[in-house]
Motif scaffolding. Structure first.
Motif, PDB file in Angstrom:
ATOM      1  N   ASP A  46       0.828  -1.215   0.000  1.00  0.00           N
ATOM      2  CA  ASP A  46       0.000   0.000   0.000  1.00  0.00           C
ATOM      3  C   ASP A  46       0.862   1.264   0.000  1.00  0.00           C
ATOM      4  O   ASP A  46       0.558   2.250   0.675  1.00  0.00           O
ATOM      5  CB  ASP A  46      -0.950   0.009   1.200  1.00  0.00           C
ATOM      6  CG  ASP A  46      -1.966  -1.116   1.138  1.00  0.00           C
ATOM      7  OD1 ASP A  46      -2.312  -1.536   0.015  1.00  0.00           O
ATOM      8  OD2 ASP A  46      -2.402  -1.585   2.209  1.00  0.00           O
ATOM      9  N   THR A  50       6.763  -2.225   5.458  1.00  0.00           N
ATOM     10  CA  THR A  50       5.970  -2.827   6.531  1.00  0.00           C
ATOM     11  C   THR A  50       6.854  -3.724   7.373  1.00  0.00           C
ATOM     12  O   THR A  50       7.859  -4.262   6.881  1.00  0.00           O
ATOM     13  CB  THR A  50       4.787  -3.635   5.972  1.00  0.00           C
ATOM     14  OG1 THR A  50       4.020  -4.167   7.061  1.00  0.00           O
ATOM     15  CG2 THR A  50       5.259  -4.777   5.091  1.00  0.00           C
ATOM     16  N   LYS A 394      -3.984 -14.170   1.163  1.00  0.00           N
ATOM     17  CA  LYS A 394      -5.382 -14.115   1.582  1.00  0.00           C
ATOM     18  C   LYS A 394      -5.594 -15.028   2.781  1.00  0.00           C
ATOM     19  O   LYS A 394      -5.148 -16.183   2.787  1.00  0.00           O
ATOM     20  CB  LYS A 394      -6.312 -14.531   0.445  1.00  0.00           C
ATOM     21  CG  LYS A 394      -7.802 -14.470   0.835  1.00  0.00           C
ATOM     22  CD  LYS A 394      -8.710 -14.718  -0.332  1.00  0.00           C
ATOM     23  CE  LYS A 394     -10.176 -14.792   0.095  1.00  0.00           C
ATOM     24  NZ  LYS A 394     -10.601 -13.574   0.818  1.00  0.00           N
ATOM     25  N   GLU A 398     -10.976 -11.715   8.543  1.00  0.00           N
ATOM     26  CA  GLU A 398     -10.190 -10.543   8.945  1.00  0.00           C
ATOM     27  C   GLU A 398      -9.415 -10.780  10.235  1.00  0.00           C
ATOM     28  O   GLU A 398      -8.338 -10.223  10.423  1.00  0.00           O
ATOM     29  CB  GLU A 398     -11.112  -9.324   9.076  1.00  0.00           C
ATOM     30  CG  GLU A 398     -11.663  -8.837   7.750  1.00  0.00           C
ATOM     31  CD  GLU A 398     -12.320  -7.472   7.862  1.00  0.00           C
ATOM     32  OE1 GLU A 398     -12.067  -6.775   8.881  1.00  0.00           O
ATOM     33  OE2 GLU A 398     -13.059  -7.090   6.946  1.00  0.00           O
ATOM     34  N   GLY A 402      -5.474 -10.277  10.458  1.00  0.00           N
ATOM     35  CA  GLY A 402      -4.848  -9.379  11.423  1.00  0.00           C
ATOM     36  C   GLY A 402      -3.691 -10.025  12.157  1.00  0.00           C
ATOM     37  O   GLY A 402      -2.725  -9.346  12.537  1.00  0.00           O
ATOM     38  N   ILE A 406      -2.049  -8.068   8.192  1.00  0.00           N
ATOM     39  CA  ILE A 406      -2.891  -7.427   7.189  1.00  0.00           C
ATOM     40  C   ILE A 406      -3.855  -6.508   7.924  1.00  0.00           C
ATOM     41  O   ILE A 406      -4.696  -6.961   8.708  1.00  0.00           O
ATOM     42  CB  ILE A 406      -3.657  -8.472   6.349  1.00  0.00           C
ATOM     43  CG1 ILE A 406      -2.651  -9.337   5.574  1.00  0.00           C
ATOM     44  CG2 ILE A 406      -4.619  -7.792   5.393  1.00  0.00           C
ATOM     45  CD1 ILE A 406      -3.280 -10.464   4.790  1.00  0.00           C
ATOM     46  N   ASP A 407      -3.753  -5.201   7.667  1.00  0.00           N
ATOM     47  CA  ASP A 407      -4.495  -4.226   8.469  1.00  0.00           C
ATOM     48  C   ASP A 407      -5.936  -4.029   8.021  1.00  0.00           C
ATOM     49  O   ASP A 407      -6.826  -3.824   8.847  1.00  0.00           O
ATOM     50  CB  ASP A 407      -3.769  -2.868   8.434  1.00  0.00           C
ATOM     51  CG  ASP A 407      -2.420  -2.923   9.120  1.00  0.00           C
ATOM     52  OD1 ASP A 407      -2.276  -3.711  10.068  1.00  0.00           O
ATOM     53  OD2 ASP A 407      -1.510  -2.185   8.703  1.00  0.00           O
ATOM     54  N   ASN A 408      -6.177  -4.072   6.736  1.00  0.00           N
ATOM     55  CA  ASN A 408      -7.510  -3.781   6.229  1.00  0.00           C
ATOM     56  C   ASN A 408      -8.002  -4.941   5.370  1.00  0.00           C
ATOM     57  O   ASN A 408      -7.391  -5.265   4.353  1.00  0.00           O
ATOM     58  CB  ASN A 408      -7.505  -2.495   5.391  1.00  0.00           C
ATOM     59  CG  ASN A 408      -7.059  -1.289   6.199  1.00  0.00           C
ATOM     60  OD1 ASN A 408      -7.623  -1.000   7.249  1.00  0.00           O
ATOM     61  ND2 ASN A 408      -6.034  -0.600   5.723  1.00  0.00           N
ATOM     62  N   GLY A 409      -9.093  -5.548   5.798  1.00  0.00           N
ATOM     63  CA  GLY A 409      -9.640  -6.651   5.041  1.00  0.00           C
ATOM     64  C   GLY A 409      -8.943  -7.960   5.330  1.00  0.00           C
ATOM     65  O   GLY A 409      -8.243  -8.115   6.330  1.00  0.00           O
ATOM     66  N   ASP A 410      -9.132  -8.923   4.422  1.00  0.00           N
ATOM     67  CA  ASP A 410      -8.569 -10.249   4.642  1.00  0.00           C
ATOM     68  C   ASP A 410      -7.538 -10.645   3.593  1.00  0.00           C
ATOM     69  O   ASP A 410      -7.117 -11.801   3.537  1.00  0.00           O
ATOM     70  CB  ASP A 410      -9.685 -11.300   4.696  1.00  0.00           C
ATOM     71  CG  ASP A 410     -10.481 -11.378   3.385  1.00  0.00           C
ATOM     72  OD1 ASP A 410     -10.114 -10.682   2.430  1.00  0.00           O
ATOM     73  OD2 ASP A 410     -11.471 -12.140   3.343  1.00  0.00           O
ATOM     74  N   GLN A 412      -4.050  -9.147   0.832  1.00  0.00           N
ATOM     75  CA  GLN A 412      -3.021  -8.126   0.650  1.00  0.00           C
ATOM     76  C   GLN A 412      -2.156  -8.460  -0.554  1.00  0.00           C
ATOM     77  O   GLN A 412      -1.768  -9.616  -0.760  1.00  0.00           O
ATOM     78  CB  GLN A 412      -2.130  -8.039   1.889  1.00  0.00           C
ATOM     79  CG  GLN A 412      -1.059  -6.979   1.839  1.00  0.00           C
ATOM     80  CD  GLN A 412      -1.642  -5.585   1.922  1.00  0.00           C
ATOM     81  OE1 GLN A 412      -2.212  -5.209   2.930  1.00  0.00           O
ATOM     82  NE2 GLN A 412      -1.514  -4.832   0.848  1.00  0.00           N
TER      83      GLN A 412
END
Length: 423
Positions: A46, A50, A394, A398, A402, A406-410, A412
């Protein structure tokens, strides 16, 4: 004779003895070797760097997305052979940046925001020929007998710490015993000492008809709070062909209990734990040579707690991974990686919540990756290489996502360029 004369006589006698000793142990061969490793991983998630590895160290994923942005390692070895038949190796291994995930610019003051930025990983001396032609003794800090999966990258067997040992030949096979220590609180002189120790015994290279067998036994102990915790670890490894086909595999089963609960034979400052913890670990990995251009690397690794492990009841983890590799030409290799990871268990104790919920649960992870490796040698392990890649990760929900960062959704996407060399 006055005091000055006595001192002069003593010095002269010492020098004479030293000269005689030096004459008796003249160096016949004396040389240096320099080896090294570099791993630079430009990862974009993103639009930023990270700190997560998306569960890679815990057998959840098996992509190229290790987090070290700039890891550099040098090993210097001095080998000497003497007139009396004795030989000596001095090995020094230093490392910088392992585990660092930040992108530093070269402003003249590069640093790593941890206590292990530049570290001495090995510094030991090994002497051979003193106790017999096939026998050597060693002392110092080292990695002893390491083995790692080729896709997870996880070292499942090693002893990392300060120690001493003896290695010899028995029945034509390699046999050894060592004592290794590691402090979980190393670097903090004011902390209570909770020294871990392991007595390692190993016997390698036993002919099994279809390959060779390696046997390891480790007896562990930790002293803390005035009490002794102990544990035992053992493993059997079969080194053979790729399941009867052209190639190779390393296949192992390991058991660990108490302070050796982490795969039994994986000893270091990360060891320790409750006496009632037990683990069973199985792994099989290797490379199949399908044709002159096509190779396939695979790994299956499985670990389960026999009731209780790492603070969780019924913990089980496994990963199935494959990486086909196609030699486009002598300098370009096309790769794809696919992995499926699974974790289940009941979170309890101090580690409560580290699994998705406080109830019995299962988390699953899929990792798909494509890459092009530009290299001087397009073999599966051809290095040096510069490898642009795209990873898609994937999780099943969620909460599981996490856990691996992976911060948003399930899911990346990870875009990266991995540069690697061994020399």
């Amino acid at each position: 004779m006055n005091k000055v004369s006595l001192i002069a006589a003593a010095v002269a006698s010492t020098l004479a003895a030293g000269s005689a000793f030096a004459a008796a142990t003249d160096t016949v061969t004396d040389g240096w070797e320099v080896h090294g490793y570099m791993s630079s991983n430009v990862r974009v998630v993103d639009g930023t760097t990270t700190d997560t590895e998306f569960g890679r160290p815990d057998y959840k994923t098996a992509g190229t997305h290790g987090k070290s942005t700039n890891q550099v390692e040098f090993t210097i070895k001095k080998h000497s052979e003497y007139e009396n038949g004795v030989w000596a190796d001095y090995v020094l291994r230093t490392e910088f940046g392992n585990g660092n995930s930040s992108a530093y610019s070269s402003d003249g003051d590069q640093s790593v925001n941890d206590t292990d930025g530049l570290a001495v990983k090995e510094a030991f001396v090994e002497l051979g020929g003193i106790l017999g032609e096939d026998t050597s003794i060693w002392g110092g800090q080292r990695y002893l007998n390491r083995a790692a999966g080729i896709l997870s990258g996880e070292f499942w067997k090693q002893s990392s710490g300060i120690g001493a040992g003896l290695q010899t030949k028995l029945g034509g096979n390699t046999a050894g015993i060592a004592y290794v220590m590691a402090d979980p609180t190393a670097g903090d002189d004011n902390a209570e000492r909770k020294t871990l120790s392991s007595i390692d015994m190993y016997y390698y290279g036993v002919d099994a008809g279809i390959g060779s067998l390696d046997f390891d036994l480790k007896l562990g102990k930790q002293v803390q709070n005035g009490e002794n915790d102990d544990g035992v670890g053992a493993s059997v490894t079969l080194n053979t062909s790729y399941y009867g086909l052209d190639g190779w595999t390393q296949n192992a089963i390991a058991y660990g209990s108490g302070v050796m609960q982490n795969r039994g034979v994986n000893f270091g400052n990360w060891s320790g734990g409750d006496d009632k913890a037990e683990s069973l670990f199985l792994t099989s990995y290797g490379v199949l040579n399908i044709s002159d251009k096509f190779q396939l690397g695979t790994e299956i690794s499985y670990i389960t707690g026999l009731d209780y492990l790492f603070g969780a009841e019924g913990l089980t983890r496994y990963i199935v991974a494959a990486r086909p590799s196609y030699k486009l030409n002598d300098n370009v290799r096309l790769e794809a990686t696919a992995s499926y990871g699974d974790e289940s268990g009941l979170s309890v104790g101090d580690w409560g919540g580290w699994i998705s919920s406080d109830d019995m649960t299962t988390s699953t992870f899929i990792n798909l990756e494509i890459a092009t490796a530009f290299t001087a040698n397009s073999d599966y392990f051809g290095r040096p290489q510069i490898k642009p890649y795209i990873s898609y990760i994937k999780a099943d929900d969620e909460a599981s996502a996490g856990m691996i960062g992976i911060d948003n959704g399930d899911d990346q996407f990870v875009f990266g360029v991995h540069t690697e060399i061994w020399f």
